[in-house]
Design a protein around this motif. Structure first.
Motif, short mmCIF file in Angstrom:
data_model
loop_
_atom_site.label_atom_id
_atom_site.label_comp_id
_atom_site.label_asym_id
_atom_site.label_seq_id
_atom_site.Cartn_x
_atom_site.Cartn_y
_atom_site.Cartn_z
N ASP A 117 0.80 -1.18 -0.14
CA ASP A 117 -0.12 0.03 -0.21
C ASP A 117 1.09 1.38 -0.01
O ASP A 117 0.70 2.26 -0.64
N GLN A 191 -2.05 1.04 -12.10
CA GLN A 191 -2.86 0.73 -10.85
C GLN A 191 -3.88 -0.43 -11.03
O GLN A 191 -4.23 -0.88 -10.22
N ARG A 192 -4.52 -0.54 -12.19
CA ARG A 192 -5.34 -1.41 -12.46
C ARG A 192 -4.70 -2.90 -12.34
O ARG A 192 -5.28 -3.76 -11.73
N GLN A 195 -4.61 -3.22 -8.21
CA GLN A 195 -5.86 -3.66 -7.75
C GLN A 195 -6.49 -4.89 -8.01
O GLN A 195 -7.33 -5.49 -7.16
N LYS A 198 -5.07 -6.84 -5.32
CA LYS A 198 -5.44 -6.48 -4.08
C LYS A 198 -6.91 -7.11 -4.11
O LYS A 198 -7.16 -7.69 -2.79
N ASP A 199 -7.41 -7.15 -5.13
CA ASP A 199 -8.92 -7.74 -5.04
C ASP A 199 -8.74 -9.30 -4.93
O ASP A 199 -9.52 -9.82 -4.11
#
Length: 220
Positions: A117, A191-192, A195, A198-199
């Motif tokens: 993060d 960023q995608r 993400q 992270k998901d």
């Protein structure tokens, strides 16, 4: 055959051919006659371009449409190479998963998440992806879904976890591939990409392993 000179010249009347040739060669070898000669590099470049020109002429003669046809073929090949490069990315610098996922200073999953993060907040997406993948694998080890094993690679971790988490097998393989691409393939994450990992981390936390799948996989 000998050279004849006028009788009033104060030199021998006849000069044999051999000495005359040697005298001429000595005279022509003087630097004053070679001041404008091309350098060795220039001669080498001339030879090279002559060689390239010969290849081009041969290829244009064999290609349909002559020179124009050859140019079209070259442009098509370059376009295909560019499309493949854009689709697949730059070549990997090392085989996928050739190095261990973790270094010699083990950290908890929460520590890896915090590091991920932090990198994401700074826009360092490559490091963020790497740390999030480490967090995923460390979390699976902490939950005993995976046995802690030094030297495990991202690909190996994804393959082993897929046996007990078949519903997320595709996402696990994609996460390992993303890790390999930024770590070994010279690709840049965004960023995608972060993400998605992270998901996946969140989904794995909510998913119970299917131990029967692991047993069948080990005995199959």
């Amino acid at each position: 055959m000998t050279a004849r000179l006028a009788p009033h010249d104060d030199v021998p009347v006849g000069i044999p051919r051999g000495p005359a040739r040697e005298a001429a060669e000595r005279e022509l070898s003087k630097p004053m006659y070679h001041e404008n000669d091309p350098s060795i590099l220039e001669r080498a470049l001339d030879r090279f371009w002559e060689w390239v020109g010969g290849i081009f002429e041969s290829a244009s003669g064999a290609a349909p449409g002559g020179v124009l046809g050859l140019v079209v073929i070259v442009l098509v090949v370059l376009a295909l190479i560019g499309a493949l490069w854009w689709r697949l990315g730059s070549p990997r610098l090392a085989p996928a998963g050739s190095d261990p996922l973790f270094d010699n200073s083990p950290r908890s999953a929460s520590a890896h998440r915090a590091a991920a993060d932090g990198h994401a907040a700074a826009g360092h997406w490559n490091h963020a992806v790497q740390e999030r993948m480490r967090a995923i694998v460390r979390s699976l080890e902490e939950r005993t879904v995976l046995d802690p094993r030094p030297g495990r690679t991202a690909d190996e971790a994804a393959a082993e976890a897929s046996r007990t988490l078949p519903g997320l097998a595709g996402e696990l393989r994609a996460a390992a591939r993303e890790f390999d691409d930024v770590t070994y393939g010279g690709r840049t994450a965004d960023q995608r990409a972060y993400q998605r990992l992270k998901d996946l981390d969140t989904a794995l936390e909510r998913t119970k392993p299917q131990l029967g799948e692991a047993v069948r996989g080990a005995t199959g």
